[in-house]
Motif scaffolding. Structure first.
Motif, PDB file in Angstrom:
ATOM      1  N   HIS A  97      32.765 -30.545 -13.503  1.00  0.00           N
ATOM      2  CA  HIS A  97      33.013 -29.221 -12.914  1.00  0.00           C
ATOM      3  C   HIS A  97      33.324 -29.411 -11.430  1.00  0.00           C
ATOM      4  N   ALA A  99      33.438 -27.544  -8.809  1.00  0.00           N
ATOM      5  CA  ALA A  99      32.656 -26.879  -7.759  1.00  0.00           C
ATOM      6  C   ALA A  99      31.456 -27.708  -7.318  1.00  0.00           C
ATOM      7  N   ASP A 100      30.829 -28.441  -8.239  1.00  0.00           N
ATOM      8  CA  ASP A 100      29.616 -29.191  -7.871  1.00  0.00           C
ATOM      9  C   ASP A 100      29.669 -30.670  -8.280  1.00  0.00           C
ATOM     10  N   ASN A 101      30.778 -31.102  -8.912  1.00  0.00           N
ATOM     11  CA  ASN A 101      30.967 -32.495  -9.346  1.00  0.00           C
ATOM     12  C   ASN A 101      29.954 -32.955 -10.390  1.00  0.00           C
ATOM     13  N   ARG A 102      29.184 -32.043 -10.953  1.00  0.00           N
ATOM     14  CA  ARG A 102      28.215 -32.408 -11.989  1.00  0.00           C
ATOM     15  C   ARG A 102      28.919 -32.526 -13.342  1.00  0.00           C
ATOM     16  N   ALA A 114      24.502 -28.027 -17.855  1.00  0.00           N
ATOM     17  CA  ALA A 114      24.552 -29.158 -16.933  1.00  0.00           C
ATOM     18  C   ALA A 114      23.865 -30.373 -17.543  1.00  0.00           C
ATOM     19  N   ALA A 118      22.239 -32.145  -9.644  1.00  0.00           N
ATOM     20  CA  ALA A 118      23.037 -31.941  -8.438  1.00  0.00           C
ATOM     21  C   ALA A 118      22.843 -33.147  -7.522  1.00  0.00           C
ATOM     22  N   ARG A 122      30.212 -38.368  -8.261  1.00  0.00           N
ATOM     23  CA  ARG A 122      31.378 -37.839  -8.948  1.00  0.00           C
ATOM     24  C   ARG A 122      31.661 -38.739 -10.148  1.00  0.00           C
TER      25      ARG A 122
END
Length: 646
Positions: A97, A99-102, A114, A118, A122
Motif C-alpha cells: 500500500h 500510503a504507508d509501504n506496509r 495489514a 508500520a 518497503r
C-alpha cells in the motif's frame, strides 16, 4: 478539374480537435503488472480521477472485480520506481500500500488486512513459499541514515521478517523452484545498473527456511541477466545479453545453454520489478514476446527440438505476458489499437479483451497512424523513430504550408518509444502538429551495442539523434523548419535542454521534470540511480569537467529559445531545484519562459487534473510562441518575457 475542398484551411497547430486534454485524461487508464493465478487473471489499473490511485482488478469467469477499493493504492516505492507491488497465489492476494509501504493480505472474499507492522521498510517482487507460510521478497530498509539497505527477506504470514540474503547493493526477482527446495535471485552492485551487469544466484532452502550453499551460476559486470524462471520440471531459465542481444537460456546440468539465438530482445531494462516477457505452457513449450527493430512479436518456443513459431496477434508492442496452461495474458497495443489487456487461448486462438487503456476511442478520422523510419545521424550512425503526420478529417492546411514538428525524447534514457496508439500523441496530431517519437542511440529494442552507444555520451548522442531527425524531416519538406519543437520528460528533459542550449535547430521546448544539472543530480539522486552517471557520463574525477560541459544550467547564456517547464513538487528522482534553476536563469536573461508546479505529483503525473493542466498549458505556450492564437486568448499559463517574441 478538381473541385475546391469544403474543409476549412487553418494553420497547422491551430486546428480545433475533439481530442481535448480532458478526453486524454479521462481516456488514459494505465494498465500494468499482469498475473495469472489458475484461471483467474489479475492486473493493476490507474485511477486518474482518484488522485492517481492504482487499484488491483481480477477477472474470474465472466466477472471482473476490484480487489482493493479506495483508499488502497497498490504501489511500491522500492528503487523509487517500484513495480512488483502485489502477488496473487491460491486465491489470496498480498500487496504493498503506497500510503504507508506496509504489506497487506486479502484472502479470497475477505477485506485486506495489514500483514507487516508500520515501519521504514518497503517491499516488492514477491514469491509465495506456502510450505513455510511466508513470502520471499525484496526489502528496502529506510530506517538508517543515508541510502537504504536492500536485502532478500522472508515475510511470514504472521508478519515476521527474516533476512535471507544481504550484502549486495541491490536484489531482484527471487524465484522459488516448483519443489520449494531452491531459490534463484538476481543481484548487482554499484556502479552498475541492472542492464549493464547483474549476477544470477541459486541456493538451497534449508529445513529452517534459511538459504544454504549459494552459488553464482551466470552473469557478471558485463552481462545483464533478467527474468529468471523455473520450468515446471525445475530447470532454471533466464534471459542474458551475453551474445549482444537479450536471448533465452537454460541452466542444464550446471551448463548454460542458449534456447533461441536471435538478433532480438527477449528482455527489457529493469527499471521496475515484476516484468515478464516469457512463461511456460509446459516443460517443452515456452510462450514469449521479443522485440525486433523496435516492434514486438509473439511466439512459442518448442524446446525439444528447439523451434520458434509465430503466434498470430494484432499487437506491435507487448509490454508483458503471463502464461497458465493454454491461456496467455498479454498487455499489448498497436498503432491503431490502444494498450489493452487480453487473453489468448492457444488451443483455439480465441482472443478476449479484459480491459482497455482507452475506453472511448475518437473516430479514426482524427487519428494519425505512425510510420517507422530510420535516418542518418552524426558520425555515420543510424537512428530510429516513429513519425506521425498531422491528421484531422475536418481540417486541411493552407496551400504550400508545412506543419510544426514536435520531437519527443523518451525518458530513461534507457527507455524505448513504441507505436501503440496514445491519445496524448493524437492530442497534437489532430491539431495539425507533426510528431517524431525518437529511439535515439541508447534506447532499448535494438541490441546491447545500440544501448551502449550512449555510454559516456548522454547529452550528446541522444541530442544528435533528435536534431538529426528534425533536420531529416525538414530537408524533405515534411515539416516547417521555423517551427521545430522538442519536448521530453526526466532524462528526455536533459535531451531537450541540451538540444536547445547547444544546437540552433529547435525554436521552442518543453521539459517535464527534466535534468538540468548533472552534478546536482548526483547530489540529490536516490540510491538506485546514484551511480548511473558513471556510465552515462564518466566516473569521477573525470566526470567533473564533463558535468560542467554538458549541464545546461552552466550554459544558460546560450539558451535563447522559449521554454515551458513542468515539475511535480514531490519528485524524489529529479527534484524541483533542477527545473527551478533553469526557470530563474531564463527569466533573468529575458527569454520567454513558463513554469507550472504540481502539488502531490512525483516523477510522472498521475492525476487527471494534472494531465489536463499540463497539456492545455503546453498547447497554449506553443500557440502563443508561434502566433497561432491572438494575444487575448484565454491564458492557460503565465509566460514571462513573452513581449520579447511579440
Amino acid at each position: 478539374m478538381t473541385a475546391p475542398s469544403a474543409k476549412p484551411a487553418l494553420p497547422c497547430g491551430a486546428w480545433p480537435s475533439p481530442i481535448s486534454a480532458s478526453v486524454v485524461a479521462a481516456g488514459a487508464v494505465p494498465l500494468s503488472q499482469l498475473a495469472l493465478d489458475g484461471d483467474d487473471c489479475y492486473w493493476l489499473a490507474g485511477r486518474a480521477s482518484e488522485a492517481g490511485r492504482t487499484t488491483l482488478m481480477r477477472q474470474r469467469g465472466g466477472t471482473i472485480t476490484e480487489i482493493t477499493p479506495a483508499p488502497f493504492n497498490v504501489r511500491s516505492r522500492v528503487h523509487e520506481y517500484g513495480g512488483g507491488a502485489y502477488l496473487a497465489h491460491g486465491g489470496t492476494v498480498w500487496f504493498s500500500h503506497f500510503a504507508d509501504n506496509r504489506l497487506y493480505m486479502a484472502a479470497d472474499g475477505e477485506a485486506p488486512r495489514a500483514l507487516t507492522a508500520a515501519s521504514a521498510m518497503r517491499f516488492a517482487d514477491f514469491v509465495a513459499d506456502t510450505r513455510r507460510a511466508r513470502l520471499v521478497s525484496v526489502r528496502e530498509d529506510h530506517s538508517g541514515g543515508g541510502y537504504p539497505v536492500n536485502t532478500l527477506c522472508a515475510v511470514g504470514f504472521d508478519g515476521s521478517e527474516t533476512v535471507l540474503v544481504e550484502g549486495a547493493d541491490f536484489y531482484a526477482a527471487p524465484r522459488l523452484s516448483p519443489d520449494g527446495n531452491q531459490l534463484a535471485w538476481l543481484s548487482w552492485d554499484h556502479p552498475r545498473m541492472p542492464w549493464q551487469g547483474t549476477e544470477l544466484w541459486v541456493a538451497e532452502v534449508g529445513a529452517a527456511g534459511l538459504l544454504l550453499n549459494p552459488r553464482l551460476v551466470a552473469g557478471g559486470p558485463e552481462e545483464s541477466i533478467c527474468q529468471p524462471e523455473w520450468s515446471p520440471a525445475g530447470v532454471l531459465h533466464f534471459v542474458s545479453d551475453r551474445s549482444g542481444w537479450w536471448n533465452l537460456y537454460q541452466l542444464a546440468d550446471g551448463e548454460v545453454e542458449p534456447l533461441c539465438k536471435r538478433a532480438a530482445e527477449f528482455g527489457a531494462p529493469h527499471w521496475t520489478f515484476g516484468g515478464s516477457m516469457y512463461g511456460f505452457r509446459s516443460e517443452s513449450e515456452i510462450v514469449c514476446t521479443f522485440i525486433e527493430n523496435g516492434v514486438s512479436r509473439l511466439a512459442r518456443i518448442s524446446t525439444s527440438p528447439v523451434r520458434l513459431e509465430a503466434v498470430a496477434n494484432p499487437w506491435q508492442e507487448i509490454r508483458e505476458l503471463r502464461v497458465s496452461g493454454s491461456s496467455v495474458a498479454v498487455l499489448g497495443g498497436a498503432p491503431d489499437l490502444p494498450l489493452e489487456l487480453a487473453r489468448i487461448d492457444l488451443a483455439d486462438g480465441r482472443r478476449e479483451v479484459l480491459a482497455h487503456s482507452i475506453t472511448q476511442l475518437p473516430p479514426a478520422g482524427y487519428l494519425s497512424i505512425p510510420e517507422s523510419i530510420t535516418y542518418p545521424s552524426t558520425g555515420g550512425r543510424s537512428a530510429h523513430a516513429f513519425y506521425y503526420a498531422p491528421h484531422n478529417v475536418d481540417m486541411e492546411a493552407p496551400a504550400g504550408s508545412k506543419p510544426p514538428l514536435i520531437v519527443i525524447g523518451h525518458g530513461g534514457p534507457t527507455g524505448m518509444a513504441a507505436s501503440t496508439l496514445k491519445l496524448a500523441t493524437q492530442f497534437w496530431t489532430s491539431r495539425g502538429f507533426a510528431v517524431l517519437d525518437v529511439n535515439y542511440g541508447g534506447s532499448t529494442g535494438f541490441g546491447r551495442a545500440y544501448r551502449d552507444s550512449l555510454k559516456g555520451q548522454w547529452g550528446v548522442v541522444d541530442v544528435e539523434d533528435c536534431v538529426a531527425g528534425a533536420r531529416y524531416l525538414a530537408m524533405r519538406g515534411m515539416v516547417d523548419p521555423e517551427r521545430l519543437v522538442i519536448r521530453g520528460s526526466s532524462a528526455g528533459g536533459l535531451t531537450t535542454l541540451c538540444a536547445l542550449t547547444f544546437h540552433d535547430v529547435f525554436k521552442a521546448g518543453a521539459s517535464y521534470y527534466g535534468v538540468s544539472d548533472l552534478k546536482g543530480l548526483d547530489a540529490d539522486s536516490h540510491k538506485f540511480e546514484s551511480h548511473y552517471n558513471e556510465y552515462l557520463i564518466a566516473p569521477q574525477p573525470e566526470a567533473e569537467a564533463l558535468y560542467m560541459l554538458r549541464s545546461p544550467i552552466n550554459h544558460t547564456a546560450q539558451l535563447k529559445r522559449p521554454m515551458i517547464f513542468f515539475q511535480g513538487l514531490d519528485d524524489k528522482v529529479v527534484p524541483p531545484p533542477q527545473s527551478e534553476m533553469m526557470v530563474e536563469a531564463l527569466r533573468s536573461s529575458g527569454v520567454p519562459v513558463a513554469y507550472m508546479t504540481l502539488e502531490g505529483e512525483g516523477h510522472g503525473f498521475r492525476r487527471a487534473d494534472s494531465i489536463v493542466r499540463t497539456l492545455e498549458a503546453e498547447l497554449y505556450f506553443y500557440q502563443r510562441i508561434f502566433g497561432l492564437i491572438p494575444p487575448d486568448a484565454p491564458q492557460a499559463v503565465a509566460i514571462d518575457n513573452l513581449a520579447a517574441t511579440e
